[in-house]
Design a protein around this motif. Structure first.
Motif, PDB file in Angstrom:
ATOM      1  N   ILE A  68       5.709  19.828  34.413  1.00 48.79           N
ATOM      2  CA  ILE A  68       6.476  18.399  34.791  1.00 48.79           C
ATOM      3  C   ILE A  68       7.707  18.513  34.147  1.00 48.79           C
ATOM      4  CG2 ILE A  68       6.307  16.118  34.054  1.00 48.79           C
ATOM      5  CD1 ILE A  68       3.461  16.066  34.025  1.00 48.79           C
ATOM      6  N   ASP A  69       8.530  18.417  34.775  1.00 48.74           N
ATOM      7  CA  ASP A  69      10.064  17.925  34.215  1.00 48.74           C
ATOM      8  C   ASP A  69      10.296  16.635  33.873  1.00 48.74           C
ATOM      9  OD1 ASP A  69      12.714  18.102  33.453  1.00 48.74           O
ATOM     10  OD2 ASP A  69      13.357  19.145  35.313  1.00 48.74           O
ATOM     11  N   TRP A  70      10.174  16.234  32.419  1.00 48.31           N
ATOM     12  CA  TRP A  70      10.429  14.801  32.133  1.00 48.31           C
ATOM     13  C   TRP A  70      11.823  14.526  32.304  1.00 48.31           C
ATOM     14  CZ3 TRP A  70       6.306  12.503  32.042  1.00 48.31           C
ATOM     15  CH2 TRP A  70       5.009  13.155  31.623  1.00 48.31           C
ATOM     16  N   HIS A  71      12.966  15.361  32.721  1.00 48.19           N
ATOM     17  CA  HIS A  71      14.308  14.817  32.667  1.00 48.19           C
ATOM     18  C   HIS A  71      14.904  14.943  33.815  1.00 48.19           C
ATOM     19  CE1 HIS A  71      14.112  15.528  28.351  1.00 48.19           C
ATOM     20  NE2 HIS A  71      13.692  16.514  28.556  1.00 48.19           N
ATOM     21  N   THR A  72      14.113  15.319  35.018  1.00 57.73           N
ATOM     22  CA  THR A  72      14.629  15.153  36.259  1.00 57.73           C
ATOM     23  C   THR A  72      13.641  14.835  37.387  1.00 57.73           C
ATOM     24  OG1 THR A  72      14.512  17.573  36.903  1.00 57.73           O
ATOM     25  CG2 THR A  72      16.492  16.943  36.082  1.00 57.73           C
ATOM     26  N   GLY A  73      13.880  14.460  38.717  1.00 53.35           N
ATOM     27  CA  GLY A  73      12.992  14.244  39.676  1.00 53.35           C
ATOM     28  C   GLY A  73      12.078  13.101  39.205  1.00 53.35           C
ATOM     29  N   GLU A  74      10.964  12.995  39.526  1.00 56.76           N
ATOM     30  CA  GLU A  74       9.866  11.821  39.352  1.00 56.76           C
ATOM     31  C   GLU A  74       9.450  11.738  37.945  1.00 56.76           C
ATOM     32  OE1 GLU A  74       8.548   9.818  41.857  1.00 56.76           O
ATOM     33  OE2 GLU A  74      10.323  10.541  42.508  1.00 56.76           O
ATOM     34  N   GLY A  75       9.826  12.670  37.081  1.00 57.93           N
ATOM     35  CA  GLY A  75       9.224  12.675  35.754  1.00 57.93           C
ATOM     36  C   GLY A  75       9.823  11.582  34.862  1.00 57.93           C
TER      37      GLY A  75
ATOM     38  N   GLU B 202      -0.981   5.207  39.015  1.00 58.72           N
ATOM     39  CA  GLU B 202      -0.406   6.421  39.922  1.00 58.72           C
ATOM     40  C   GLU B 202       0.487   7.440  38.673  1.00 58.72           C
ATOM     41  OE1 GLU B 202       2.832   7.502  43.170  1.00 58.72           O
ATOM     42  OE2 GLU B 202       2.924   5.388  42.464  1.00 58.72           O
ATOM     43  N   SER B 203       1.279   6.744  37.707  1.00 56.74           N
ATOM     44  CA  SER B 203       2.199   7.305  36.782  1.00 56.74           C
ATOM     45  C   SER B 203       1.222   8.131  36.037  1.00 56.74           C
ATOM     46  CB  SER B 203       3.154   6.620  36.295  1.00 56.74           C
ATOM     47  OG  SER B 203       3.868   6.137  37.271  1.00 56.74           O
ATOM     48  N   LEU B 204      -0.004   7.325  35.408  1.00 58.47           N
ATOM     49  CA  LEU B 204      -0.718   7.863  34.462  1.00 58.47           C
ATOM     50  C   LEU B 204      -1.392   9.095  34.968  1.00 58.47           C
ATOM     51  CD1 LEU B 204      -2.138   7.491  31.790  1.00 58.47           C
ATOM     52  CD2 LEU B 204      -3.948   6.056  32.746  1.00 58.47           C
ATOM     53  N   LEU B 205      -2.085   8.952  36.246  1.00 61.59           N
ATOM     54  CA  LEU B 205      -2.723  10.028  36.952  1.00 61.59           C
ATOM     55  C   LEU B 205      -1.753  11.420  37.101  1.00 61.59           C
ATOM     56  CD1 LEU B 205      -4.968   8.446  39.563  1.00 61.59           C
ATOM     57  CD2 LEU B 205      -5.549   9.386  37.428  1.00 61.59           C
ATOM     58  N   TRP B 206      -0.595  11.036  37.367  1.00 62.30           N
ATOM     59  CA  TRP B 206       0.545  11.957  37.740  1.00 62.30           C
ATOM     60  C   TRP B 206       1.018  12.750  36.617  1.00 62.30           C
ATOM     61  CZ3 TRP B 206       5.626  13.216  36.144  1.00 62.30           C
ATOM     62  CH2 TRP B 206       6.245  14.165  36.897  1.00 62.30           C
ATOM     63  N   ILE B 207       0.878  12.237  35.191  1.00 68.02           N
ATOM     64  CA  ILE B 207       1.120  12.986  34.123  1.00 68.02           C
ATOM     65  C   ILE B 207      -0.039  13.692  33.472  1.00 68.02           C
ATOM     66  CG2 ILE B 207       3.004  11.573  33.394  1.00 68.02           C
ATOM     67  CD1 ILE B 207       1.275  10.661  31.128  1.00 68.02           C
ATOM     68  N   CYS B 208      -1.421  13.224  33.841  1.00 69.29           N
ATOM     69  CA  CYS B 208      -2.481  13.765  33.383  1.00 69.29           C
ATOM     70  C   CYS B 208      -2.777  15.082  34.213  1.00 69.29           C
ATOM     71  CB  CYS B 208      -3.665  13.116  33.856  1.00 69.29           C
ATOM     72  SG  CYS B 208      -3.811  11.842  32.601  1.00 69.29           S
ATOM     73  N   TYR B 209      -2.249  15.007  35.565  1.00 71.98           N
ATOM     74  CA  TYR B 209      -2.258  16.301  36.388  1.00 71.98           C
ATOM     75  C   TYR B 209      -1.140  17.261  35.987  1.00 71.98           C
ATOM     76  CZ  TYR B 209      -2.632  19.255  40.398  1.00 71.98           C
ATOM     77  OH  TYR B 209      -2.483  20.200  41.255  1.00 71.98           O
ATOM     78  N   GLY B 210       0.055  16.849  35.903  1.00 78.30           N
ATOM     79  CA  GLY B 210       1.375  17.315  35.671  1.00 78.30           C
ATOM     80  C   GLY B 210       1.423  18.696  35.035  1.00 78.30           C
ATOM     81  N   GLU B 211       1.021  19.661  35.730  1.00 77.14           N
ATOM     82  CA  GLU B 211       1.297  21.031  35.211  1.00 77.14           C
ATOM     83  C   GLU B 211       3.146  21.024  35.736  1.00 77.14           C
ATOM     84  OE1 GLU B 211      -0.307  25.062  36.429  1.00 77.14           O
ATOM     85  OE2 GLU B 211      -1.984  23.925  36.082  1.00 77.14           O
TER      86      GLU B 211
END
Length: 89
Positions: A45-52, A34-43
């Motif tokens: 993406i905020d890596w510091h907050t939320g789900e990042g 799930e996480s791998l797909l999330w970052i592949c899609y991730g336009e």
């Protein structure tokens, strides 16, 4: 100087002698996927907050798992390669 961070699973992983059951292993794999797909899609993406941060941790966990398994496979393949050839009788 910054401290070194090592990726690790969010839930404890049992050693081989106390291996996890299939449901735990499947849950781990699905979390990583799930996480791998999330970052592949991730336009955007905020890596510091939320789900990042959670997804980044899971992808690093996946990479660490893959590196560990590759190391184990290398050790097995080296042991097999170094065995003397079987003699036929």
């Amino acid at each position: 100087m910054a401290t070194k961070t090592i990726a690790r699973p969010r839930t404890p992983v049992s050693p081989k002698e106390n291996a996890q059951d299939a449901a735990d292993l499947l849950e781990n794999a699905l979390t990583q996927l799930e996480s791998l797909l999330w970052i592949c899609y991730g336009e955007d993406i905020d890596w510091h907050t939320g789900e990042g941060p959670r997804h980044l941790d899971n992808v690093l966990w996946l990479a660490a798992d893959m590196a560990r398994k590759a190391g184990e496979l290398f050790q097995v393949s080296e042991a097999e390669r170094r065995k003397p050839p079987a003699t036929e009788s």
